[in-house]
Design a protein around this motif. Structure first.
Motif, PDB file in Angstrom:
ATOM      1  N   GLY A   1       7.138   6.347  -6.717  1.00  0.00           N
ATOM      2  CA  GLY A   1       6.715   6.728  -8.060  1.00  0.00           C
ATOM      3  C   GLY A   1       5.229   6.593  -8.328  1.00  0.00           C
ATOM      4  N   TYR A   2       4.443   6.430  -7.270  1.00  0.00           N
ATOM      5  CA  TYR A   2       3.005   6.310  -7.453  1.00  0.00           C
ATOM      6  C   TYR A   2       2.311   7.569  -6.912  1.00  0.00           C
ATOM      7  CZ  TYR A   2       3.297   1.291  -8.463  1.00  0.00           C
ATOM      8  OH  TYR A   2       3.549   0.072  -9.018  1.00  0.00           O
ATOM      9  N   THR A   3       1.199   7.902  -7.522  1.00  0.00           N
ATOM     10  CA  THR A   3       0.393   9.008  -7.014  1.00  0.00           C
ATOM     11  C   THR A   3      -0.689   8.436  -6.106  1.00  0.00           C
ATOM     12  OG1 THR A   3       0.541   9.733  -9.301  1.00  0.00           O
ATOM     13  CG2 THR A   3      -0.729  11.122  -7.799  1.00  0.00           C
ATOM     14  N   PRO A   4      -0.793   8.898  -4.884  1.00  0.00           N
ATOM     15  CA  PRO A   4      -1.865   8.378  -4.036  1.00  0.00           C
ATOM     16  C   PRO A   4      -3.231   8.937  -4.426  1.00  0.00           C
ATOM     17  CG  PRO A   4      -0.518   9.961  -2.840  1.00  0.00           C
ATOM     18  CD  PRO A   4       0.087   9.841  -4.190  1.00  0.00           C
ATOM     19  N   HIS A   5      -4.215   8.067  -4.503  1.00  0.00           N
ATOM     20  CA  HIS A   5      -5.581   8.513  -4.774  1.00  0.00           C
ATOM     21  C   HIS A   5      -6.398   8.523  -3.510  1.00  0.00           C
ATOM     22  CE1 HIS A   5      -5.665   8.927  -9.068  1.00  0.00           C
ATOM     23  NE2 HIS A   5      -4.962   7.826  -9.191  1.00  0.00           N
ATOM     24  N   ARG A   6      -6.066   7.596  -2.646  1.00  0.00           N
ATOM     25  CA  ARG A   6      -6.857   7.438  -1.448  1.00  0.00           C
ATOM     26  C   ARG A   6      -5.959   6.804  -0.401  1.00  0.00           C
ATOM     27  NH1 ARG A   6     -12.588   6.782  -1.488  1.00  0.00           N
ATOM     28  NH2 ARG A   6     -13.167   6.423   0.644  1.00  0.00           N
TER      29      ARG A   6
ATOM     30  N   TYR B   1      -3.098   3.630  -5.053  1.00  0.00           N
ATOM     31  CA  TYR B   1      -2.024   4.364  -5.720  1.00  0.00           C
ATOM     32  C   TYR B   1      -2.106   4.111  -7.214  1.00  0.00           C
ATOM     33  CZ  TYR B   1      -0.019   4.579  -1.034  1.00  0.00           C
ATOM     34  OH  TYR B   1       0.183   4.800   0.299  1.00  0.00           O
ATOM     35  N   GLU B   2      -1.534   5.040  -7.961  1.00  0.00           N
ATOM     36  CA  GLU B   2      -1.531   4.864  -9.402  1.00  0.00           C
ATOM     37  C   GLU B   2      -0.222   5.373  -9.975  1.00  0.00           C
ATOM     38  OE1 GLU B   2      -4.696   6.881 -11.448  1.00  0.00           O
ATOM     39  OE2 GLU B   2      -4.048   6.130 -13.397  1.00  0.00           O
ATOM     40  N   ASN B   3       0.304   4.656 -10.942  1.00  0.00           N
ATOM     41  CA  ASN B   3       1.377   5.229 -11.753  1.00  0.00           C
ATOM     42  C   ASN B   3       1.045   5.004 -13.218  1.00  0.00           C
ATOM     43  OD1 ASN B   3       2.120   2.629 -12.323  1.00  0.00           O
ATOM     44  ND2 ASN B   3       4.151   2.743 -11.421  1.00  0.00           N
ATOM     45  N   GLU B   4       2.000   5.191 -14.076  1.00  0.00           N
ATOM     46  CA  GLU B   4       1.700   5.108 -15.503  1.00  0.00           C
ATOM     47  C   GLU B   4       1.311   3.706 -15.931  1.00  0.00           C
ATOM     48  OE1 GLU B   4       4.954   6.696 -17.702  1.00  0.00           O
ATOM     49  OE2 GLU B   4       4.637   8.739 -16.960  1.00  0.00           O
ATOM     50  N   ASP B   5       1.821   2.712 -15.222  1.00  0.00           N
ATOM     51  CA  ASP B   5       1.612   1.339 -15.658  1.00  0.00           C
ATOM     52  C   ASP B   5       0.460   0.619 -14.973  1.00  0.00           C
ATOM     53  OD1 ASP B   5       3.881   1.513 -17.293  1.00  0.00           O
ATOM     54  OD2 ASP B   5       5.168   1.142 -15.558  1.00  0.00           O
TER      55      ASP B   5
END
Lengths: 148, 128
Positions: free
Chosen positions: A93-98, B31-35
């Motif tokens: 559920g995470y978007t990779p940035h790097r 990584y990034e999510n909403e939280d």
């Protein structure tokens, strides 16, 4: 005479300096895997050190992010093979940035300088560093020679 | 002349100044999510207590030293003592008080939670 000697000294000092610079360069050269951030090298094999401690050989290997279940070590005679598989640890559920850390499996094999007793080899994994202790086989053990 | 060689010799016997530890930038995944923003940092061999983490004014600095201690004479050495160092710009919307980190198999997992105000909010459309 004195003058000339000091010249020679100076020359040797300069050479020592050069030598130490070269040593530093070659020590940098050895760290091929950790030295370059941003560069993903999926096929690189992990860096290792090998030590000879008289009665046994000791290998250290850098395997960050690999759990002990995913490592396999094979020893036969003076042949050592270490392979590992890095699980995809991408969080859900995470978007990779790097993504710099290579997701890879590797196999690295070594010819050890002496035969080792494969039944007594022990390995330990701690904080991403694998340590393999390999007692030398009977024939390769150092022997104390008594002087008559 | 004899005196002179003595002088040179003593000069050569002076122990080397403290061994310098090479600084290296560790590889990271971001990584990034909403939280939250989540960082995975490869720092093999670094003890938990040897990690420093600083967040100041939108700048996150990571540091850690690892020492390789082997027994016996080195036959080859590709691994050396290393000081990991890297810094990042982080958005001001990070809730600094709730930052948490854990170490797993030589990989640092760093959680940077977003403050409430920065989280996306679902806006309900009212029907008239």
């Amino acid at each position: 005479m004195l003058m000339r000697l000091s010249d020679v000294d100076r020359m040797f000092n300069a050479m020592d300096l050069l030598q130490s610079r070269m040593n530093r360069m070659s020590s940098d050269f050895g760290r091929f895997r950790t030295a370059s951030p941003g560069e993903t090298a999926p096929y690189s094999s992990p860096a290792t050190n090998l030590y000879d401690a008289g009665g046994h050989l000791e290998m250290k290997m850098e395997v960050p992010g690999i759990s002990k279940e995913d490592l396999s070590i094979k020893v036969q005679g003076n042949y050592l093979e270490v392979s590992g598989k890095q699980k995809a640890d991408k969080p859900e559920g995470y978007t990779p940035h790097r993504v710099e850390r290579g997701l890879s499996s590797f196999t690295r094999s070594f010819t050890l300088p002496t035969e080792v007793d494969s039944s007594k080899v022990e390995a330990q994994l701690s904080k991403g560093l694998l340590t393999i202790v390999m007692p030398k086989s009977e024939a390769a053990q150092p022997k104390q020679i008594a002087i008559k | 002349m004899g005196e002179r060689t003595d002088l040179v010799k003593t000069e050569n016997n002076v122990p080397e100044r403290s061994r310098e530890i090479p600084a290296v930038a560790p590889v990271v995944d971001i990584y990034e999510n909403e939280d939250e923003i989540l960082l995975y940092v490869d720092m093999p061999g670094v003890e938990k207590d040897d990690i420093t983490l600083n967040i100041d004014n939108g700048k996150l600095s990571l540091g850690g030293v690892r020492y390789i201690s082997g027994n016996g004479a080195a036959l080859w050495e590709e691994l050396v003592d290393v000081e990991y160092q890297r810094s990042f710009s982080v958005p001001q919307t990070i809730d600094v008080d709730k930052v948490s980190a854990e170490m797993q198999d030589g990989v640092l997992h760093l959680h940077l939670p977003k403050s409430e105000a920065a989280k996306p909010r679902q806006i309900e459309i009212k029907s008239t």
